[in-house]
Scaffold this motif. Sequence first.
Motif, short mmCIF file in Angstrom:
data_model
loop_
_atom_site.label_atom_id
_atom_site.label_comp_id
_atom_site.label_asym_id
_atom_site.label_seq_id
_atom_site.Cartn_x
_atom_site.Cartn_y
_atom_site.Cartn_z
N ARG A 190 -31.57 35.89 62.32
CA ARG A 190 -30.45 37.03 62.21
C ARG A 190 -29.31 36.77 61.05
N ALA A 191 -29.09 35.58 61.17
CA ALA A 191 -28.16 35.37 59.81
C ALA A 191 -28.90 35.80 58.54
N CYS A 192 -30.00 35.14 58.23
CA CYS A 192 -30.67 35.30 56.90
C CYS A 192 -30.71 36.93 56.89
N GLN A 193 -30.91 37.68 57.94
CA GLN A 193 -31.01 39.32 57.66
C GLN A 193 -29.73 39.94 57.22
N TYR A 194 -28.55 39.16 57.44
CA TYR A 194 -27.30 39.81 56.97
C TYR A 194 -27.51 39.37 55.16
N ASP A 247 -20.37 27.88 36.98
CA ASP A 247 -19.14 27.70 37.82
C ASP A 247 -19.55 27.02 39.29
N PRO A 248 -18.58 26.39 39.83
CA PRO A 248 -18.91 25.91 41.40
C PRO A 248 -19.12 26.95 42.15
N ALA A 249 -20.05 26.80 43.16
CA ALA A 249 -20.39 27.75 44.15
C ALA A 249 -19.21 27.95 45.24
N ARG A 250 -19.19 29.12 45.83
CA ARG A 250 -18.25 29.26 46.89
C ARG A 250 -19.26 29.07 48.19
N LYS A 251 -18.79 28.27 49.31
CA LYS A 251 -19.46 27.70 50.18
C LYS A 251 -18.79 28.41 51.63
N TYR A 252 -19.69 28.72 52.61
CA TYR A 252 -19.46 29.44 53.78
C TYR A 252 -20.29 28.58 55.00
N ARG A 253 -19.46 28.26 56.12
CA ARG A 253 -20.03 27.43 57.18
C ARG A 253 -19.29 28.12 58.22
N ASN A 254 -20.05 28.64 59.47
CA ASN A 254 -19.51 29.12 60.49
C ASN A 254 -18.89 28.04 61.48
N PRO A 255 -17.42 27.96 61.31
CA PRO A 255 -16.71 26.96 61.80
C PRO A 255 -16.75 26.58 63.40
N ASP A 310 -23.58 22.64 64.56
CA ASP A 310 -24.88 22.45 63.66
C ASP A 310 -25.16 23.73 62.52
N ALA A 311 -23.94 24.12 62.25
CA ALA A 311 -23.89 25.53 61.48
C ALA A 311 -24.54 24.82 59.84
N VAL A 312 -25.36 25.65 59.30
CA VAL A 312 -25.75 25.41 57.90
C VAL A 312 -24.64 25.82 57.04
N THR A 313 -24.48 25.05 55.67
CA THR A 313 -23.75 25.81 54.63
C THR A 313 -24.54 26.32 53.74
N ARG A 314 -23.99 27.74 53.43
CA ARG A 314 -24.42 28.51 52.44
C ARG A 314 -23.52 28.74 51.37
N SER A 315 -24.07 28.61 50.01
CA SER A 315 -23.59 28.63 48.94
C SER A 315 -23.64 30.13 48.15
N PHE A 316 -22.61 30.45 47.71
CA PHE A 316 -22.68 31.85 47.00
C PHE A 316 -22.15 31.81 45.58
N CYS A 317 -22.16 32.81 44.59
CA CYS A 317 -21.60 33.07 43.59
C CYS A 317 -20.43 33.68 43.80
N GLY A 318 -19.24 33.08 43.34
CA GLY A 318 -17.81 33.57 43.80
C GLY A 318 -17.55 34.88 42.82
N THR A 319 -18.46 35.20 42.16
CA THR A 319 -18.25 36.24 41.11
C THR A 319 -19.23 37.61 41.54
N CYS A 320 -20.46 37.12 41.71
CA CYS A 320 -21.42 38.43 42.05
C CYS A 320 -22.00 38.33 43.53
N ARG A 358 -28.91 22.58 55.39
CA ARG A 358 -28.97 22.35 56.89
C ARG A 358 -28.51 21.02 57.26
N PRO A 359 -27.64 20.60 58.35
CA PRO A 359 -27.32 19.42 58.90
C PRO A 359 -28.83 18.47 59.20
N GLY A 360 -29.09 17.53 58.99
CA GLY A 360 -30.17 16.67 59.24
C GLY A 360 -31.15 17.02 58.38
#
Length: 138
Positions: A31-35, A57-65, A69-79, A87-89
Amino acid sequence: MGEEMRGGCFCGSIRYAVTSRPKLRAQCHCRACQYFSGGGPNYYMLISPQHIHFSGDPARKYRNPEKPDAVTRSFCGTCGTHLITERPGLREIVLKVGTLDEPGAFRGPKIAIFCEEKQDWHMIPEGITTFDTLPSSN
Ligand SMILES: [Zn+2]
Ligand SMILES: [Zn+2]
């Protein structure tokens, strides 16, 4: 370096080079990937961390706090392009195929994961291995 693939985000602020063949080619229906994909599965390759080199540029990162066991997703902060997931593990980096300069190099998925969260209208190529969640080896 014959296997090198290059890519980056939509606006070009983040660039990368991959210097080995992917360990796995797959699609994820969670479901997360669908977003992040626009509603379909995410297409990705697993790459060893020592074989991907980022520049720009360094990526912006998001992890569900709220998920331990949440994954960390990296994004371009501009586009906003989503480039990688960690993914942990899991030793390898999950690289999103749409960010390749030549996405045709993906040559299609070998497995489909998180099929229990897929939509009825998602397509799974005939003959590939499917998993309800993650492959048990992960
Ligand atoms: Zn960008
Ligand atoms: Zn997913």
